[in-house]
Design an enzyme around this catalytic site. Sequence first.
Site, PDB file in Angstrom:
ATOM      1  N   GLU A 197      56.751  24.912 -48.786  1.00 37.10           N
ATOM      2  CA  GLU A 197      55.579  25.269 -49.588  1.00 37.10           C
ATOM      3  C   GLU A 197      54.798  24.030 -49.992  1.00 37.10           C
ATOM      4  O   GLU A 197      53.561  24.039 -50.008  1.00 37.10           O
ATOM      5  CB  GLU A 197      56.002  26.011 -50.875  1.00 37.10           C
ATOM      6  CG  GLU A 197      56.734  27.325 -50.646  1.00 37.10           C
ATOM      7  CD  GLU A 197      58.237  27.144 -50.587  1.00 37.10           C
ATOM      8  OE1 GLU A 197      58.701  26.171 -49.966  1.00 37.10           O
ATOM      9  OE2 GLU A 197      58.959  27.978 -51.147  1.00 37.10           O
ATOM     10  N   HIS A 226      59.924  20.804 -49.863  1.00 39.55           N
ATOM     11  CA  HIS A 226      60.121  22.107 -49.241  1.00 39.55           C
ATOM     12  C   HIS A 226      58.857  22.507 -48.481  1.00 39.55           C
ATOM     13  O   HIS A 226      57.795  21.896 -48.634  1.00 39.55           O
ATOM     14  CB  HIS A 226      60.475  23.140 -50.310  1.00 39.55           C
ATOM     15  CG  HIS A 226      61.832  22.911 -50.905  1.00 39.55           C
ATOM     16  ND1 HIS A 226      62.383  23.715 -51.870  1.00 39.55           N
ATOM     17  CD2 HIS A 226      62.769  21.959 -50.653  1.00 39.55           C
ATOM     18  CE1 HIS A 226      63.592  23.270 -52.190  1.00 39.55           C
ATOM     19  NE2 HIS A 226      63.839  22.200 -51.475  1.00 39.55           N
TER      20      HIS A 226
END
Length: 378
Positions: free
Chosen positions: A58, A56
Site C-alpha cells: 500500500e 508494504h
Amino acid sequence: MPSEQAVLDAHYMARAIELARRGLYTTHPNPRVGCVIVRDGQVVGEGWHVRAGEPHAEVHALRQAGELARGATAYVTLEPCSHHGRTPPCADALVSAGLARVVAAMQDPNPEVAGRGLKRLADVGIEVLSGVLEAESRALNPGFLKRMEHGVPFVRVKLAMSLDGRTAMASGESQWITGPAARSAVQRLRARSSVVLTGADSVLADGARMTVRAEQLGLDAETTTLALSRPPLRVLIDGRLRVPLDAPFFQAGPALVVTCAEGADVSVYQQHGHELLVVAAVDGHVDLAHLLQLLAARGTSEILVEAGPTLAGAFARQGLVDEYQLFVAAQFLGSSARPLLDWPLARMAEAPRLKIIEMRAVGDDWRVIAIPAPTASV
Ligand SMILES: NC(=O)c1ccc[n+]([C@@H]2O[C@H](COP(=O)([O-])OP(=O)(O)OC[C@H]3O[C@@H](n4cnc5c(N)ncnc54)[C@H](OP(=O)(O)O)[C@@H]3O)[C@@H](O)[C@H]2O)c1
C-alpha cells in the site's frame, strides 16, 4: 450477471495479485501482497511488498499516486495491517491519504490484524469491501495462511519418479531421473520456500547441498537477484547425526540440523556456523509434527521437503503433507528400485485419496501437483 462495479473490482484485483506475485521469492516471513490505486478509471498507483522490514504494498502504491490517491479506490490482496510491526500501520496510511474506497481480497488471519484493519477504515467512513478474488489471493500465500490459521507451515513434498513410480535404484543411485527443465522448476520451488528440508540418507547418497543456483533458476536477471538475496534455510533431519561436517551440504553455507540423538554436542555445529536443534524422539526418530510447530514459531511459512521415500513417507503417513509435486520421467526403473513413499498399506480402504490439481509437461517430463483429498471415498 455481476454488476459493472463487480467486474471492475475483479479486474483491478487481478492486477494487484499479479503485482503481489513479484514478491514470490522475497517476502518471507511476510505474505506476498500487491496494491493498485484507481481514480476515475485510471490506475494512479501500483505497489508490491518486496521484503520484510521494507514498506508494504500500500505504501509503495500511495507514494506513486501522491495527491491522486484522494478520493480514489485502493485494491489490496490482503487486508491492510492495523498494527505497528517493523513499519507503521497501512490502514492509517490509507486514511491519511484520503482514500474513498478500499477493496481487499481477504481478511488478514494474522491475530494482530484479523479484521481490525478494515474496521479502522470503515470507522472513518471509507467504503470497505472484502472477498474479491479471495481464492486467488489465498493461493499467493499458502504458507503464511497455514501458519497464521493452524500454527504450522505449509508442507510441499517434491519427488522425482519414473513412470513406474520409482525414485532411486536399490543402490541409492537417483541422479538424474528427470531432465533440466524439471530440475529448474525444482530450483524455483526451493527459492520460494522458507525452508528446504532433507534427510541424512539423501545427503549421504547424493552429496546433495540443497542450495538455490542462479544458473538453474530460469528467471530473468532482476528476479534471480531478488531470489538469491533471500535464500531458504536448509534443514537437515539427521536423527543419529550421521552426516559428517565436511559433507558438501555443510560446506554450502549455514544450515539447521535437527536430531533426537542423545548427548548431541551443539557447540561442534556452532563452531562450523550451523545450528543443531535437539528435539524429542517419536518411535526413535525426530518428532516431525513437533518440528513443524517449532519451525512455524520461527516464521517458517512454506517448507519444501526434498527427501527420499523414508522421510517423505514419514511426512505422508503422519498426515503432514499439504501438497505433492511429483515430477514424472518417461522411463522405468524396475521392480527392485525404491518406491515413491515407504508406506506399507494392506487394504484398499486404507489407501489415501488425492486430488490432482495440475498436470503439465515440463520439458520431457511431467509435473503432477496433488493434494490430499478432503475426505477419503472408497
Ligand atoms: N527421487 C527423488 O525425488 C529423491 C529425492 C531425494 C532423495 N532420493 C533418494 O532417496 C534415497 C534416500 O531416501 P531416504 O528416504 O532413505 O533417506 P532420507 O530422505 O535421507 O530420509 C532418511 C532420514 O529421515 C529420518 N527418518 C526416517 N524415518 C523417520 C521418521 N519416521 N520420522 C522422522 N525422521 C525419520 C532418518 O533419521 P534416523 O537417523 O532417525 O533414521 C534419516 O535422517 C537416496 O537414494 C536418494 O538418492 C530421491
